[in-house]
Design a protein around this motif. Structure first.
Motif, PDB file in Angstrom:
ATOM      1  N   ALA A  58      54.137  14.709 158.542  1.00 57.72           N
ATOM      2  CA  ALA A  58      55.350  14.332 159.263  1.00 57.72           C
ATOM      3  C   ALA A  58      56.193  13.364 158.438  1.00 57.72           C
ATOM      4  O   ALA A  58      57.419  13.329 158.552  1.00 57.72           O
ATOM      5  CB  ALA A  58      54.992  13.711 160.604  1.00 57.72           C
ATOM      6  N   SER A  59      55.528  12.584 157.562  1.00 62.40           N
ATOM      7  CA  SER A  59      56.265  11.622 156.743  1.00 62.40           C
ATOM      8  C   SER A  59      57.025  12.319 155.623  1.00 62.40           C
ATOM      9  O   SER A  59      57.917  11.724 155.017  1.00 62.40           O
ATOM     10  CB  SER A  59      55.307  10.600 156.145  1.00 62.40           C
ATOM     11  OG  SER A  59      54.555  11.229 155.132  1.00 62.40           O
ATOM     12  N   GLY A  60      56.661  13.573 155.303  1.00 61.16           N
ATOM     13  CA  GLY A  60      57.384  14.336 154.291  1.00 61.16           C
ATOM     14  C   GLY A  60      56.837  14.184 152.878  1.00 61.16           C
ATOM     15  O   GLY A  60      57.275  14.841 151.958  1.00 61.16           O
ATOM     16  N   HIS A  61      55.827  13.318 152.684  1.00 58.56           N
ATOM     17  CA  HIS A  61      55.248  13.158 151.344  1.00 58.56           C
ATOM     18  C   HIS A  61      54.121  14.166 151.145  1.00 58.56           C
ATOM     19  O   HIS A  61      53.385  14.461 152.083  1.00 58.56           O
ATOM     20  CB  HIS A  61      54.693  11.750 151.172  1.00 58.56           C
ATOM     21  CG  HIS A  61      55.748  10.706 151.187  1.00 58.56           C
ATOM     22  ND1 HIS A  61      56.575  10.457 150.128  1.00 58.56           N
ATOM     23  CD2 HIS A  61      56.123   9.857 152.164  1.00 58.56           C
ATOM     24  CE1 HIS A  61      57.419   9.491 150.436  1.00 58.56           C
ATOM     25  NE2 HIS A  61      57.169   9.117 151.687  1.00 58.56           N
ATOM     26  N   ASP A  65      48.249  10.474 147.094  1.00 58.32           N
ATOM     27  CA  ASP A  65      48.197   9.077 146.656  1.00 58.32           C
ATOM     28  C   ASP A  65      49.213   8.229 147.397  1.00 58.32           C
ATOM     29  O   ASP A  65      49.206   7.005 147.303  1.00 58.32           O
ATOM     30  CB  ASP A  65      48.485   8.982 145.140  1.00 58.32           C
ATOM     31  CG  ASP A  65      47.424   9.734 144.363  1.00 58.32           C
ATOM     32  OD1 ASP A  65      46.257   9.682 144.797  1.00 58.32           O
ATOM     33  OD2 ASP A  65      47.764  10.371 143.341  1.00 58.32           O
ATOM     34  N   ASP A  66      50.109   8.910 148.130  1.00 56.29           N
ATOM     35  CA  ASP A  66      51.180   8.177 148.806  1.00 56.29           C
ATOM     36  C   ASP A  66      50.630   7.346 149.966  1.00 56.29           C
ATOM     37  O   ASP A  66      49.589   7.658 150.541  1.00 56.29           O
ATOM     38  CB  ASP A  66      52.209   9.179 149.319  1.00 56.29           C
ATOM     39  CG  ASP A  66      53.523   8.500 149.658  1.00 56.29           C
ATOM     40  OD1 ASP A  66      54.366   8.406 148.746  1.00 56.29           O
ATOM     41  OD2 ASP A  66      53.661   8.036 150.805  1.00 56.29           O
ATOM     42  N   ALA A  67      51.381   6.308 150.304  1.00 57.59           N
ATOM     43  CA  ALA A  67      50.940   5.415 151.384  1.00 57.59           C
ATOM     44  C   ALA A  67      50.815   6.143 152.712  1.00 57.59           C
ATOM     45  O   ALA A  67      49.978   5.785 153.551  1.00 57.59           O
ATOM     46  CB  ALA A  67      51.916   4.246 151.515  1.00 57.59           C
ATOM     47  N   ALA A  68      51.621   7.179 152.912  1.00 56.88           N
ATOM     48  CA  ALA A  68      51.585   7.915 154.178  1.00 56.88           C
ATOM     49  C   ALA A  68      50.232   8.602 154.387  1.00 56.88           C
ATOM     50  O   ALA A  68      49.844   8.895 155.516  1.00 56.88           O
ATOM     51  CB  ALA A  68      52.697   8.944 154.212  1.00 56.88           C
TER      52      ALA A  68
END
Lengths: 287, 133
Positions: A58-61, A65-68
């Motif tokens: 949902a965050s799009g990343h 490794d991304d924070a999401a």
């Protein structure tokens, strides 16, 4: 990224179905994961992982490794750590993630209908993602195992170096296991600290429990003896087995005037006489 | 200039190192000590290094040298109160100070010196005492 939007939609729409299929797949994979960790725990972790993945999408990343994706990584770490602690193999832990592939692909096929190109794209995106997650579990697993080994090593080091007070002014250091430079350092430090605490005049290093004495071990022993001597305490090395006596001579090891005795009893007797004390019945009087 | 005091106790010299040693101080001590041994005819030197927490190879060598010089001047040296960390450092530096006697504290060091020099002191005590006074 349109593929991921669809992947996200599939995850969101078919969550319960995916979960059931995935659990069935895990049970069918023949690994011990479910048996070892317990069904309720595996079910709970699988569910949390799916929820976390949906939220991450949902965050799009798309990079894990991304924070999401933090929550996803946390759930995976939990699974890997528990797996490592309860003796699962790395592949069994990784299979936990990889078994998601089939249910996921099936759901994607349903969602894309007859659009072969879209299905191929979606499948590629999904497989890349699951592979990333699988690699991550393996990494965490490896790290968890290393931590366990390190902890055990340090526990062993602490356990294996007791310095005991045998008599007023006499310390004994029973050594068990192979002496390497790191252990020698710890042994030496605890011996010297105890010498300061107790003001001992004689310290007996008993090597009955040391399996082999090579030039390096002998060198380490001499170091400990020299350090104790510098502080004003005399050292006696005891517990030298006949085999080790032979090895020492064959290797040409020079024990540099260190007093050696065959048994701890002999060394103890010598220590007492050196300190000007006498032992009431040192010689076996019975029989 | 800072100096390490050398106290005379009967036939012995007592050196207590209460400050961290630097190279210059070590050299001064070497000069002063040899000078005092020669002047007083001391038979034993006791060096208390219990306050010394840092040694390097130079200080280690200095201790070994002082003992060797004292021996040439016919005085026995006892080093007392070495800290564990110092002992480990010296061993790792390969300085085992072979010619030096060691003891845990000043009391035991004194006893060691007395025992070691007992025969020599018995005969020499009269003229040594007369010369000092």
């Amino acid at each position: 990224m349109p593929e991921n939007i669809r992947l996200a939609a599939v995850l969101a729409r078919n969550e319960q179905e995916l979960l059931n299929d995935w659990l069935r797949e895990q049970a069918a994979s023949g690994t011990r994961t479910v048996r070892v960790l317990g069904e309720t725990i595996v079910r709970d972790q699988s569910r949390r992982l799916l929820v976390a993945m949906r939220e991450a999408f949902a965050s799009g990343h798309t990079s894990i490794d991304d924070a999401a994706w933090r929550e996803v990584r946390e759930v995976l770490s939990e699974v890997s750590r528990e797996g490592a602690a309860s003796g699962l193999t790395p592949s069994e832990t990784a299979t936990f993630v990889f078994s998601l592939k089939r249910p996921l692909f099936a759901a994607l096929r349903k969602a894309t209908g007859n659009d072969a190109n879209a299905l191929a794209d979606e499948t590629w995106a999904a497989t890349t993602l699951v592979d990333q997650l699988g690699l991550y579990t393996t990494e965490v697993f490896q790290k968890a195992r290393e931590e366990i080994i390190q902890r055990q090593q340090s526990e062993m080091l602490e356990l294996s170096t007791p310095v005991v007070k045998l008599w007023q002014g006499v310390l004994a250091l029973p050594l068990i296991g192979t002496l390497d430079s790191r252990r020698t350092q710890i042994v030496m430090e605890s011996l010297l600290e105890r010498i300061v605490e107790t003001g001992a005049e004689v310290a007996i290093i008993d090597i009955t429990g040391v399996p082999t004495v090579d030039t390096l071990v002998a060198q380490h022993l001499i170091k400990a003896v020299t350090a104790a001597r510098l502080m004003g305490t005399e050292c006696i090395i005891s517990g030298i087995r006949p085999q080790i006596a032979q090895t020492i001579v064959h290797l040409g090891v020079d024990l540099q005037g260190v007093t050696t005795k065959a048994t701890l009893a002999d060394a103890f007797q010598l220590a007492l006489t050196r300190g000007g004390r006498s032992l009431p019945a040192a010689t076996p009087s019975h029989g | 200039m800072e100096r390490i005091p050398i106290l005379k106790m009967g036939p012995f010299l007592l050196v207590t190192i209460q400050v961290e040693m630097d190279d210059h101080l070590a050299m001064t001590l070497q000069d002063d000590l040899t000078d005092r041994i020669a002047r007083t005819g001391a038979r034993g030197v006791l060096i208390d290094i219990s306050s010394l927490t840092l040694v390097d190879s130079f200080i280690g060598r200095m201790l070994a040298n002082v003992a060797a010089m004292a021996r040439v001047l016919d005085a026995a040296t006892v080093v007392v109160g070495m800290q564990p960390a110092v002992a480990i450092t010296l061993v790792e530096l390969g300085l085992s100070l072979p010619g030096i006697r060691t003891a845990l504290n000043v009391e035991r060091g004194m006893k060691l010196l007395r025992d070691a020099l007992a025969p020599a002191l018995d005969g020499a005590s009269h003229d040594a005492g007369a010369a000092d006074l």
